[in-house]
Scaffold this active site. Sequence first.
Site, mmCIF file in Angstrom:
data_model
loop_
_atom_site.group_PDB
_atom_site.id
_atom_site.type_symbol
_atom_site.label_atom_id
_atom_site.label_comp_id
_atom_site.label_asym_id
_atom_site.label_seq_id
_atom_site.Cartn_x
_atom_site.Cartn_y
_atom_site.Cartn_z
ATOM 1 N N GLU A 74 -88.288 49.310 -23.589
ATOM 2 C CA GLU A 74 -89.389 49.951 -24.313
ATOM 3 C C GLU A 74 -89.755 49.236 -25.608
ATOM 4 O O GLU A 74 -90.836 49.448 -26.162
ATOM 5 C CB GLU A 74 -89.030 51.415 -24.591
ATOM 6 C CG GLU A 74 -89.017 52.255 -23.314
ATOM 7 C CD GLU A 74 -88.512 53.664 -23.531
ATOM 8 O OE1 GLU A 74 -87.962 53.940 -24.622
ATOM 9 O OE2 GLU A 74 -88.648 54.487 -22.610
ATOM 10 N N GLU A 109 -67.894 49.522 -12.870
ATOM 11 C CA GLU A 109 -67.461 49.837 -14.230
ATOM 12 C C GLU A 109 -65.981 49.515 -14.447
ATOM 13 O O GLU A 109 -65.522 49.388 -15.586
ATOM 14 C CB GLU A 109 -67.735 51.293 -14.577
ATOM 15 C CG GLU A 109 -66.804 52.300 -13.956
ATOM 16 C CD GLU A 109 -67.029 53.690 -14.537
ATOM 17 O OE1 GLU A 109 -66.059 54.262 -15.047
ATOM 18 O OE2 GLU A 109 -68.164 54.193 -14.477
#
Length: 303
Positions: A88, A119
């Site tokens: 963004e 992960e």
Amino acid sequence: MSTSRSVRVTAPTERRNPRTLRIDQVTPLEALRLLNAEDATVPGAVAAVLPLLARVVEVTAERLRAGGRLHYFGAGTSGRTAVMDAAELIPTFSLPPGVVVAHHAGGPQALVQPVEGTEDDDALGAADAAGVTAADVAVGIAASGRTPYVAGALTAARAAGAFTVLVSSNPEAPLAHLADVHLGVDTGPEAIAGSTRLKAATAQKLVLNGLSTAVMVALGRTYSNLMVDVAAGNEKLRGRLVTILMAATDQEEGPCAAALAAADGELKTALVCLLADCPPEEGRQRLAASGGRVGVAVAGQPA
């Protein structure tokens, strides 16, 4: 990477929340009220780490100003939150791609289809951090403060000489020793035990939004609270350019639209021209001399 091991996580986010023990026995409205009450505690928890976050902002702005980069590393929800924040910045502040980089364990596929095992792979984190240099800032995001992927990334970034940061919801995070600054936001037990997509993720979004926005302000990519570096890539945003000029200068739409056209659509140039009453070429020169800071350019002082 091994998928056969199991680890008991003892972070605060894993504990049972005494305030939501009956969440499965109440009406939907009451369940929402319980969730909302927990959410309301997050801003206060973030406020407690703001002095530490301010240091991260100062270091990050200094390093980006000198040509460095900001790297985010996270898995699952943490990684997705990081990707959203980094993406963004490009349209909001016209930040060139590659200045703020989000590394998500498992890559683009894991954004929409969870790849849980990634992960646990510290070697993958180290590999994703291979491009980090001493000029950069590396931010690891892990609600539990123990994620191996983040551990690998921070270890590699630290070895490269980068400034390292850990964002967690565990004040006693096991990975804190890998960070120059640990932002341990104490969000406590989740409404649903262990579901860190709730309060922990909200805290991560607030921290990352605060970090990136404050850095953009420090770099002169706003004027007052206006997005003067916004990339006008659609009709709404093109219309917003004139609105921003009107708000910043207290002038009518006609003169603002004319100044924007004369500046070839460059919002900052048009703004300096209107505020300093100068032609576009002088406006560009003032901006170049001020490091892109409109207020300094208008005052005619170098950065």
